[in-house]
Design an enzyme around this catalytic site. Structure first.
Site, PDB file in Angstrom:
ATOM      1  CG  ASP A   1      -2.845  26.471 -37.679  1.00  0.00           C
ATOM      2  OD1 ASP A   1      -2.273  27.131 -36.791  1.00  0.00           O
ATOM      3  OD2 ASP A   1      -3.221  25.296 -37.496  1.00  0.00           O
TER       4      ASP A   1
ATOM      5  CD  GLU B   1     -11.026  38.326 -24.924  1.00  0.00           C
ATOM      6  OE1 GLU B   1     -11.935  37.480 -24.959  1.00  0.00           O
ATOM      7  OE2 GLU B   1     -11.218  39.515 -24.585  1.00  0.00           O
TER       8      GLU B   1
ATOM      9  CG  HIS C   1      -9.393  29.707 -28.424  1.00  0.00           C
ATOM     10  ND1 HIS C   1     -10.233  29.041 -27.559  1.00  0.00           N
ATOM     11  CD2 HIS C   1     -10.024  30.863 -28.745  1.00  0.00           C
ATOM     12  CE1 HIS C   1     -11.321  29.765 -27.358  1.00  0.00           C
ATOM     13  NE2 HIS C   1     -11.226  30.868 -28.052  1.00  0.00           N
TER      14      HIS C   1
END
Length: 282
Positions: A123, A141, A145
Site C-alpha cells: 500500500d 492511472e 483510486h
C-alpha cells in the site's frame, strides 16, 4: 475543488479489479491505461497508443541504467517492463491487488526481465522501503483510486532521493464541476472506484504539501481520452458483430463501463494530464 467518491476504500479497489481487470485488459490490448495518440500514424492500435503513453512517462521520469524506480499501482506490469527495457533501470512495482502482482511477475519472467523488475503487494500509504531509496517514481492511472492522496504523496516523497522525479498520469478536472454535474457523475465515480480528482491548477499546492516541487503540468486530454474511447467503441462494435466470447466480467459491469465512457465524453471538464514533480535537493 476535488471531486470523486469519498466512500472508496482500498478493499473496494481490490474487489473492483478482481472483476474488471480482464475486461479492461481485453479492451486496451494488454496494458491497463489510456493511450497517447499524438503523432501516431493512421491505423495505430490501442496497444500502440498505450506504449506511446509509457514512452512519454519514461521520458519524463528521466532515469538511466543503474538507477531505481518505484511503479505505484503497477497493474499487470507492462509499463514497468517497458521502463526497464528502455532505460536499464531497476524497477519495483507495487499494487494492492495480489492477482495483479502475480500476473505482473509472470510477465517479467516471460520477458526475461525478472532479474531487473520485481513486483510486490504493498500500500503506497505505508511503503515498506527506507528513506531516499528510489531515483524516480511514477503513478500511471492509480492516483485517482487512492482515498488518502496526501499520505500517498508524502510516502513517495520520503522514499525519493533528492532530485528524484515523480511522474503522475491521471484523470484531472480541467474546469470546476458544478454540484449538478457532480451528482450526474456519481455513478461513474462509484463504478470506476474514483476516490478523488484534483484540478489541474491544484497540483502545485497538493504536491507542495507533501514536500515536492511541481516541474510541469501537461494537459494531454485531446490526445488521450477521446481517441482511446473512440478506439474502444470500435472494438466493442467489432466484437458484437463477430459475436466474440464473453469475458469474465459481468454484463452489468460491461454496461456500466460503457455508460461511463459516454459520461466522460459528455463532460469535457474531465481531462487527462501528466504531472511531473521533483524532490528538492536542499
Amino acid at each position: 475543488m476535488i471531486r470523486g467518491d469519498s466512500s472508496v476504500t482500498t478493499a473496494a479497489v481490490v474487489e473492483y479489479y478482481a472483476e474488471a481487470s480482464d475486461l479492461i485488459s481485453a479492451d486496451l490490448g494488454g496494458p491497463m491505461h489510456f493511450g497517447y495518440w499524438r503523432d501516431l500514424p493512421e491505423g495505430s492500435t490501442i496497444p500502440d497508443a498505450s506504449r506511446r503513453m509509457t514512452e512519454l512517462m519514461v521520458e519524463k521520469v528521466g532515469v538511466t541504467k543503474g538507477q531505481r524506480v518505484l511503479d505505484v499501482g503497477c497493474g499487470r506490469g507492462q509499463p514497468a517492463v517497458q521502463l526497464a527495457e528502455a532505460t536499464g533501470a531497476e524497477v519495483v512495482g507495487i499494487d494492492i491487488s495480489p492477482r495483479h502482482v502475480r500476473l505482473a511477475g509472470d510477465l517479467a519472467r516471460a520477458a526475461s526481465r525478472d532479474d531487473q523488475v520485481r513486483f510486490e503487494v504493498a500500500d503506497v500509504t505505508e511503503l515498506p522501503y527506507p528513506p531516499e531509496s528510489f531515483d524516480g517514481a511514477w503513478m500511471l492511472e492509480s492516483f485517482f483510486h487512492m482515498p488518502d492522496q496526501t499520505a500517498a504523496l508524502r510516502q513517495i516523497a520520503r522514499v525519493l532521493r533528492p532530485g528524484g522525479k515523480l511522474v503522475i498520469a491521471n484523470l484531472v478536472l480541467r474546469t470546476p464541476l458544478t454540484d449538478e454535474q457532480n451528482a450526474r457523475l456519481a455513478s461513474l465515480w462509484k463504478v470506476g472506484q474514483i476516490a478523488a480528482l484534483v484540478p489541474l491548477s491544484g497540483y502545485p499546492g497538493v504536491l507542495a504539501e507533501s514536500g515536492l516541487y511541481t516541474d510541469e503540468v501537461l494537459d494531454i486530454s485531446e490526445h488521450s481520452i477521446g481517441p482511446t474511447f473512440a478506439a474502444i467503441r470500435e472494438l466493442h462494435a467489432a466484437r458484437r458483430r463477430a459475436e466474440a466470447a464473453e469475458s469474465n466480467a459481468s454484463v452489468d459491469l460491461k454496461e456500466d463501463m460503457d455508460a461511463g465512457m459516454d459520461l466522460f465524453s459528455a463532460t469535457p471538464a474531465i481531462g487527462f494530464a501528466i504531472i511531473v514533480a521533483s524532490k528538492p535537493t536542499a
